[in-house]
Every structure is written in structure tokens, then in C-alpha cells.
Design an enzyme around this catalytic site. Sequence first.
Site, mmCIF file in Angstrom:
data_model
loop_
_atom_site.group_PDB
_atom_site.id
_atom_site.type_symbol
_atom_site.label_atom_id
_atom_site.label_comp_id
_atom_site.label_asym_id
_atom_site.label_seq_id
_atom_site.Cartn_x
_atom_site.Cartn_y
_atom_site.Cartn_z
ATOM 1 N N LYS A 13 0.828 -1.219 0.000
ATOM 2 C CA LYS A 13 0.000 0.000 0.000
ATOM 3 C C LYS A 13 0.859 1.265 0.000
ATOM 4 C CE LYS A 13 -2.023 -0.719 4.010
ATOM 5 N NZ LYS A 13 -1.384 -1.968 4.472
ATOM 6 N N ARG A 88 -8.018 1.424 10.811
ATOM 7 C CA ARG A 88 -7.672 0.024 11.011
ATOM 8 C C ARG A 88 -8.704 -0.679 11.883
ATOM 9 N NH1 ARG A 88 -1.770 0.788 10.128
ATOM 10 N NH2 ARG A 88 -0.691 -1.183 10.123
ATOM 11 N N ARG A 127 11.871 -6.246 3.243
ATOM 12 C CA ARG A 127 11.617 -4.805 3.162
ATOM 13 C C ARG A 127 12.708 -4.011 3.885
ATOM 14 N NH1 ARG A 127 5.731 -2.427 4.555
ATOM 15 N NH2 ARG A 127 6.181 -2.929 6.730
ATOM 16 N N ARG A 160 12.761 -2.666 9.574
ATOM 17 C CA ARG A 160 11.924 -2.307 10.727
ATOM 18 C C ARG A 160 11.851 -3.468 11.707
ATOM 19 N NH1 ARG A 160 6.474 -0.060 8.124
ATOM 20 N NH2 ARG A 160 5.688 -1.162 9.952
ATOM 21 N N ARG A 171 0.898 -9.104 13.466
ATOM 22 C CA ARG A 171 0.310 -8.007 12.683
ATOM 23 C C ARG A 171 -0.676 -8.548 11.651
ATOM 24 N NH1 ARG A 171 5.240 -5.323 10.284
ATOM 25 N NH2 ARG A 171 3.821 -3.751 9.491
#
Length: 217
Positions: A13, A88, A127, A160, A171
Site C-alpha cells: 500500500k 484500522r 523490506r 523495521r 500483525r
Amino acid sequence: MVVVLLGPPGVGKGTQAARLTADIVAEHVSTGDLLRAARRDGTTLGKEAQDFMDAGEYVPDDLILAMVREHFSGISADAHVLLDGFPRTTAQAIGLDTSLESIERQVDVVVVFEAPQEILVRRLSGRRNCPDCGAIYNTCSSPPATEGVCDRCSGALVHRSDDEPSTVRRRLELYQEQTAPLVSFYEQHGARLERVQADQPVDDVYRDFASAVGVAR
Ligand code: AMP
């Protein structure tokens, strides 16, 4: 135009929103980015949010809604807005509707990015983020020219801590429990809902995304 981007962590996203933001001149509001900036700046909000974020849990709704309201106050009332990572929860979606109503706006389109879970886990483990300018890379699909260094600003890239496998699982679970139900929330509220298959090459995802929000590419 106000666009809500829904989709699990790792679905892309943020990358897609950054690209559309540049193309249509929009405000990209990423609550994850706002929270990370608050942590870097050492604000009260940053301190309150850090334990939740490190554990892969959601930051409480009241903190998120207050942060978003404050951020909105600095955005022009007719700007295109891309909401990435917000809302969310149902409480956040209701809070968003109330804030938008007060400025005579509404959610115009909800884009749901979809991809199989094993692809999400793989993407998150590769990532790399630039904490200085926000650029996002992937060691497999979109590596920087020099390993560990941001192409845009030469910042040092980081993995991260909440992209570690155990936190990623939590998550993804939370997304299914609390955020996926927003698809029916928006369906019931008559919003225009578009689905984008995110397990395609990044340019193809972008083509479908741009067409979903009505921007010809
Ligand atoms: P993200 O960059 O969107 O993946 O967000 C990173 C982390 O920030 C999430 O795992 C949550 O801990 C927190 N966070 C970001 N946005 C929200 C939100 N709208 N509601 C609750 N927590 C959030």
C-alpha cells in the site's frame, strides 16, 4: 477525493500510495509514518505508541484519532487525500466519517489490496526503509543501487523491528481480526469498493490501482 487503502501489512500500500501521490498531487497520510516520526522526535505520542508498535499491536484508537485530526487540520479542505494504514478498526472508521462530515467530505473510494499470506511474509522480511526520506525498498524485488543505502537521499536503510517474523505473524492476525471487517463496514455504508490484486509486478499493481481510483495511466 478521499481514498482509503485497505490491505494487510506487506501488501505494498505504501509504495503504491507514494506513487499515486506524486502523480495526482495528493496528501499521503500514513499513520505508521506519522507514528514513526513521533517516536523519532521523542514526543509524548511517540513514547505512548512505542510499546504497542514494537509488539505488533495496534496503538489505541483515541491516540490515533487525535493524531489524524491534528494532521488533517494542516491539509487543505479540497486536497486529494490517500489514507494508508488508517482506519484500522471500526471505531477509527466511524471517527474518520465524523471528521470528514464536519468538513463536508466523505470517503469516495476504498481500495482493497489483496495477496496470499506467504507473499506478504516474504516481502516483509526483505523490506528495507529509509528513516530519513521514507523511501521503501525490497532486497529481492526492488533493491537500492548500493546495498543498505537510500538511492534518493543516501540515508542508511533499516529493517523495521516490527518486520521480524514473530511480530509479522501478530500483525497479520490483527489485520484479519480488526481491519478486514472494514470491507463489510464500507460495503454497508455504500462506499465504492475496488479490489486490486497486489501479487503482480509493481507496475501492473499500479496500473490497476490508478484505474480503480479513476486515474488513467
Ligand atoms: P504500518 O507502517 O502502517 O505498518 O504501521 C506500523 C505500526 O504502527 C502498526 O503495526 C501499529 O502498531 C501502528 N499503527 C499504524 N497505524 C495504526 C492505526 N491506524 N491504528 C493503530 N495502530 C496503528
